[in-house]
Design an enzyme around this catalytic site. Structure first.
Site, PDB file in Angstrom:
ATOM      1  CE  LYS A  14      -2.311  -1.205   3.782  1.00  0.00           C
ATOM      2  NZ  LYS A  14      -1.915  -2.588   4.110  1.00  0.00           N
ATOM      3  NE  ARG A  89      -4.345  -1.958   9.877  1.00  0.00           N
ATOM      4  CZ  ARG A  89      -3.313  -1.398   9.243  1.00  0.00           C
ATOM      5  NH1 ARG A  89      -3.370  -0.160   8.838  1.00  0.00           N
ATOM      6  NH2 ARG A  89      -2.237  -2.105   9.017  1.00  0.00           N
ATOM      7  NE  ARG A 128       7.278  -3.420   6.127  1.00  0.00           N
ATOM      8  CZ  ARG A 128       5.952  -3.272   6.149  1.00  0.00           C
ATOM      9  NH1 ARG A 128       5.348  -2.625   5.182  1.00  0.00           N
ATOM     10  NH2 ARG A 128       5.239  -3.789   7.121  1.00  0.00           N
ATOM     11  NE  ARG A 134       6.475  -0.938  10.210  1.00  0.00           N
ATOM     12  CZ  ARG A 134       5.378  -1.012   9.466  1.00  0.00           C
ATOM     13  NH1 ARG A 134       5.394  -0.539   8.227  1.00  0.00           N
ATOM     14  NH2 ARG A 134       4.286  -1.548   9.942  1.00  0.00           N
ATOM     15  NE  ARG A 146       1.952  -5.856  11.287  1.00  0.00           N
ATOM     16  CZ  ARG A 146       3.112  -5.643  10.684  1.00  0.00           C
ATOM     17  NH1 ARG A 146       4.211  -6.186  11.179  1.00  0.00           N
ATOM     18  NH2 ARG A 146       3.183  -4.912   9.610  1.00  0.00           N
TER      19      ARG A 146
END
Ligand code: ATP
Ligand code: MG
Length: 192
Positions: A14, A89, A128, A134, A146
């Site tokens: 996204k 969400r 990532r 992160r 998640r």
């Protein structure tokens, strides 16, 4: 103003695709995840509370993100539209978004849904993690949570927006980032 929602599981791309779409159409890209990470980096009370939830792979409370979105609509000028990334969400957030826009005499124009299978979510987020570092990308357990959160709380939005006739889906795989970007943009171009 136009109001588009960029939808999809974590790691669907996204953020990556949002930048290109926003640039091409003079939209303001708003990522609730990025806004929350800025609060965490600034050490605000909101950020400290949000970090606890985000680092477990849970969602932060609806009122927090709804407030962020409403204040963005009020303060940001000079664009032809908003491209929301990571919001709504939950069904409650989707209903709140409709209410916020209705008060402004506006509406959601469409949902751009970028789909990838769960196995790819893992692969992309683990990759990532090596680039962005992160905390919520760091462990398989958090990533799994998640994905579970996505299926339980976010996926019902597909039916919600299909019923409203606003749902548009495109595959976020396979291929290179450029190939995916081209596929996503071709779909977006048909909406504008
Ligand atoms: P992508 O990789 O597609 O950009 P992501 O799920 O990896 O998506 P973000 O959208 O940046 O990451 O969100 C990071 C975290 O911030 C979420 O897991 C959640 O805890 C919190 N968050 C972001 N947006 C919302 C929201 N609308 N409601 C509740 N929590 C949110
Ligand atoms: Mg993101």
């Amino acid at each position: 103003m136009k109001y588009y929602v960029l939808f999809g599981p974590p790691g669907a791309g996204k953020g990556t695709h949002a930048t290109a779409i926003a640039t091409k159409y003079n939209f303001k890209h708003i990522s609730t995840g990025e806004l929350l990470r800025a609060e965490i980096a600034a050490g605000t009370p909101l950020g400290i509370k949000a970090k606890e939830l985000i680092d477990k792979g849970c969602l932060v409370s609806d009122d927090v993100v709804e407030g962020m979105i409403e204040s963005a609509f009020e303060t940001i000028k000079g664009f032809d539209g908003f491209l929301l990334d990571g919001f709504p969400r939950t069904l409650a957030q989707a209903e709140a978004l409709d209410a916020i826009l209705e008060r402004r005499g506006e509406k959601v124009d469409g949902i751009i849904s970028i789909m990838i299978p769960d196995e790819l979510v893992f692969e992309r987020i683990k990759h990532r993690a090596t680039i962005e570092g992160r905390a919520d990308d760091a462990s398989e357990e958090i990533i799994s949570n998640r994905i579970r959160t996505y299926h339980a709380q976010t996926e019902p939005l597909i039916a919600f927006y299909k019923a409203a006739g606003k749902y548009h889906e495109v595959d976020g795989y396979p291929g290179t980032i450029e190939e995916n970007q081209a596929r996503v943009m071709a779909m977006v171009d048909t909406l504008m």
